[in-house]
Design a protein around this motif. Structure first.
Motif, PDB file in Angstrom:
ATOM      1  N   LEU A 395       0.824  -1.210   0.000  1.00  0.00           N
ATOM      2  CA  LEU A 395       0.000   0.000   0.000  1.00  0.00           C
ATOM      3  C   LEU A 395       0.860   1.262   0.000  1.00  0.00           C
ATOM      4  O   LEU A 395       0.502   2.268  -0.637  1.00  0.00           O
ATOM      5  CB  LEU A 395      -0.933  -0.005   1.210  1.00  0.00           C
ATOM      6  N   LYS A 396       1.970   1.241   0.699  1.00  0.00           N
ATOM      7  CA  LYS A 396       2.859   2.408   0.712  1.00  0.00           C
ATOM      8  C   LYS A 396       3.355   2.722  -0.695  1.00  0.00           C
ATOM      9  O   LYS A 396       3.357   3.880  -1.133  1.00  0.00           O
ATOM     10  CB  LYS A 396       4.039   2.163   1.655  1.00  0.00           C
ATOM     11  N   VAL A 397       3.811   1.695  -1.380  1.00  0.00           N
ATOM     12  CA  VAL A 397       4.316   1.899  -2.745  1.00  0.00           C
ATOM     13  C   VAL A 397       3.194   2.402  -3.657  1.00  0.00           C
ATOM     14  O   VAL A 397       3.413   3.276  -4.506  1.00  0.00           O
ATOM     15  CB  VAL A 397       4.917   0.586  -3.284  1.00  0.00           C
ATOM     16  N   ALA A 398       1.981   1.861  -3.449  1.00  0.00           N
ATOM     17  CA  ALA A 398       0.859   2.253  -4.304  1.00  0.00           C
ATOM     18  C   ALA A 398       0.390   3.681  -4.034  1.00  0.00           C
ATOM     19  O   ALA A 398      -0.050   4.377  -4.954  1.00  0.00           O
ATOM     20  CB  ALA A 398      -0.301   1.277  -4.110  1.00  0.00           C
ATOM     21  N   ALA A 411      -1.506   3.485   4.771  1.00  0.00           N
ATOM     22  CA  ALA A 411      -1.042   2.105   4.654  1.00  0.00           C
ATOM     23  C   ALA A 411      -0.749   1.511   6.025  1.00  0.00           C
ATOM     24  O   ALA A 411      -1.093   0.345   6.307  1.00  0.00           O
ATOM     25  CB  ALA A 411       0.212   2.057   3.783  1.00  0.00           C
ATOM     26  N   THR A 412      -0.133   2.292   6.904  1.00  0.00           N
ATOM     27  CA  THR A 412       0.162   1.820   8.257  1.00  0.00           C
ATOM     28  C   THR A 412      -1.120   1.481   9.007  1.00  0.00           C
ATOM     29  O   THR A 412      -1.201   0.469   9.711  1.00  0.00           O
ATOM     30  CB  THR A 412       0.952   2.889   9.022  1.00  0.00           C
ATOM     31  N   SER A 413      -2.160   2.304   8.843  1.00  0.00           N
ATOM     32  CA  SER A 413      -3.434   2.068   9.534  1.00  0.00           C
ATOM     33  C   SER A 413      -4.130   0.820   9.018  1.00  0.00           C
ATOM     34  O   SER A 413      -4.656   0.012   9.797  1.00  0.00           O
ATOM     35  CB  SER A 413      -4.347   3.287   9.373  1.00  0.00           C
ATOM     36  N   VAL A 414      -4.160   0.644   7.704  1.00  0.00           N
ATOM     37  CA  VAL A 414      -4.794  -0.551   7.138  1.00  0.00           C
ATOM     38  C   VAL A 414      -4.078  -1.811   7.621  1.00  0.00           C
ATOM     39  O   VAL A 414      -4.716  -2.798   8.011  1.00  0.00           O
ATOM     40  CB  VAL A 414      -4.798  -0.479   5.596  1.00  0.00           C
TER      41      VAL A 414
END
Length: 514
Positions: A395-398, A411-414
């Motif tokens: 998710l971070k990369v996206a 992304a960290t939360s998901v």
């Protein structure tokens, strides 16, 4: 258990309050420029390893074994076990320190590759990290002493030790900064001094409690073998968590200047409930469950875990709602001074809202993993962390190109929700955890109270906007105080009316404490 949680939480709250004063001064004197980015990276690196060697893997492996030895073989045997582990820990830490001091420039190219395009920022990051890295050695020893003290039922000193860190950094900002080349230099030396002070304070408290540890030569004993067997999976799990944070720093270093600082300031607010609630509950719950399970009281361990999860959610939901609805007033009043301007406040507030989406999951994970660690199962949380890490990195990369540092926080939360959901499901599948009737009854009530709080804060923010966003700092502080008072009153009244907080329980706790 709840009494100890409140004690630890109270001391942690005092530390966080001083931490906010420190961050207000840091924002005003350091801002969000290249020196700030360099210091925050330097401060983050030893803390990555600290979570691995100290608060994370080490504590999850050491505390249940120490508590079990204490129950079965007595205090003297438990102390010998702690001394054997300390000898091993000290030897490893000294080697690690010498290696990293030598290879810091090369490692910084991996840890913050985006800094290499700005030579001044890169050189400052290397210098600051060489100053702050010994903090890891002292914090690892402090974590060992904290585990010993917690195992014998003394939670106060370990919870109060972070206050010394904030006092040292405040002194660095107010006294040492004018004497140093930059504020970043002063803060880096403040971190080093704080590590020494925290270690000495816990060593003194351990001696006072009769569980002081002596230096011994490292030996390959049965206790050390068992500790390493449990530590291995736990270290891998904490390593995965640190990889998540490492990826945050790596990607943020590739974003425009200020991204690292925005993540830092948002995370500082997000860490308030995580530290006061999550860490306090996890610190007390783990030895509590380990002792009960070792004594054959599985029902008591389950009851303790259910009450911990319930208390976690009751106290965390209002924080998450406040960060979602009132992020900008909070950030602007606390940090928008000196070199930290309105655009910095807006960027940090958006990042805080993204972190708030996962805050309940972040905090409840502390209660859920205790169900595994108390049974000396450190492998299962590793597998769960592996899945969460893959989700996080993908998710971070996206999202990084679309949402910049806000995407990293989303992304960290998901990933936190994925982690918490899998932990709860696995505990339930194994028959180790089932939410009891009281918790199931209170979950929808918590949702009602949280929704009402959100509506009250939204209306209050609209009404108080001329104060909250005024140029005059006094008006902004007054507006925020009114908004916080309104939110506390609304949630407090509903929590009592809906039975989430029971005056009878509070009165019994006060009587027992007396």
């Amino acid at each position: 258990m709840i009494r100890n949680i409140l004690s630890v939480g109270g001391l942690t709250l005092a530390s966080r309050a001083l931490g906010f004063l420190r961050d207000i001064l840091t924002a005003a004197l350091l801002g969000a420029g290249p020196v700030a980015d360099a210091f925050f990276v330097a401060f983050r690196l030893p803390n990555h390893f600290r979570a691995l060697f100290a608060e994370g893997a080490f504590a999850s492996a050491f505390v249940p074994l120490f508590s079990g030895t204490l129950v079965q073989d007595g205090q003297e045997a438990a102390r010998r076990f702690a001394e054997e582990v300390m000898a091993l820990l000290l030897a490893v830490q000294l080697v690690l320190l010498l290696v990293f001091l030598a290879i810091m420039p090369q490692f910084m190219l991996i840890f913050a590759p985006g800094f290499s395009d700005e030579p001044q920022k890169f050189e400052l990051a290397v210098l600051f990290t060489r100053i702050t890295f010994p903090y890891l050695l002292f914090m690892s020893l402090e974590s060992l002493l904290a585990g010993v003290l917690n195992g014998v039922g003394r939670f106060g000193a370990a919870a109060a030790a972070p206050i010394l860190l904030n006092l040292c950094l405040i002194a660095s900002l107010t006294v040492a900064a004018p004497l140093m080349p930059t504020v970043g230099h002063a803060l880096s030396w403040g971190v080093f001094v704080a590590g020494v002070a925290q270690f000495l304070y816990l060593a003194w408290d351990a001696e006072k409690a009769g569980v002081g540890l002596r230096l011994v030569w490292p030996r390959w004993t049965a206790g050390v073998k068992r500790f390493l067997a449990v530590l291995g999976p736990a270290a891998l799990g904490s390593g995965l968590t640190q990889i998540n944070m490492f990826v945050d720093t790596l990607i943020a270093s590739l974003l425009p200047t200020g991204a690292v600082s925005y993540l830092y300031y948002a995370d500082r607010l997000n860490q308030l409930p995580l530290g006061v609630i999550g860490i306090a509950i996890g610190t007390v719950l783990l030895p509590e469950m380990a002792r009960r399970i070792k004594g054959g009281d599985a029902a008591g361990a389950l009851e303790s875990q259910n009450r911990a999860v319930e208390l976690t959610l009751v106290l965390t939901i209002p924080c998450a709602v406040a960060f979602l609805v009132a992020a900008l007033p909070l950030v602007s009043v606390l940090f928008q001074h000196g070199r930290f301007g309105p655009s910095d406040a807006a960027a940090s507030a958006a990042t805080l809202q993204a972190y708030a989406l996962g805050l309940p999951a972040f905090v409840v994970i502390r209660s859920l993993v205790s169900g595994f660690y108390a049974r000396q199962d450190t492998a299962t949380p590793v597998r769960v962390a592996m899945v969460a890490m893959l989700v996080n990195v993908a998710l971070k990369v996206a999202l990084m190109g679309w949402l910049a540092q806000v995407g990293l926080a989303v992304a960290t939360s998901v990933a936190a929700w994925v982690n918490a959901g899998l932990l709860a499901w696995l505990l339930h599948q194994r028959g180790l955890y089932t939410p009891d009737a009281r918790l199931r009854r209170n979950l929808p009530r918590m949702a009602v109270a949280g929704a009402a709080l959100g509506a009250a804060l939204w209306l209050g923010q609209s009404t108080l906007a001329p104060w909250l966003f005024a140029i005059d700092l006094g008006l902004r502080v007054g507006g925020l105080a009114l908004l916080v008072g309104l939110g506390a009153a609304v949630y407090g009244v509903l929590a009592v009316a809906l039975g989430l907080i029971r005056w009878g329980d509070i009165k019994r706790l006060r009587r027992r404490k007396s």
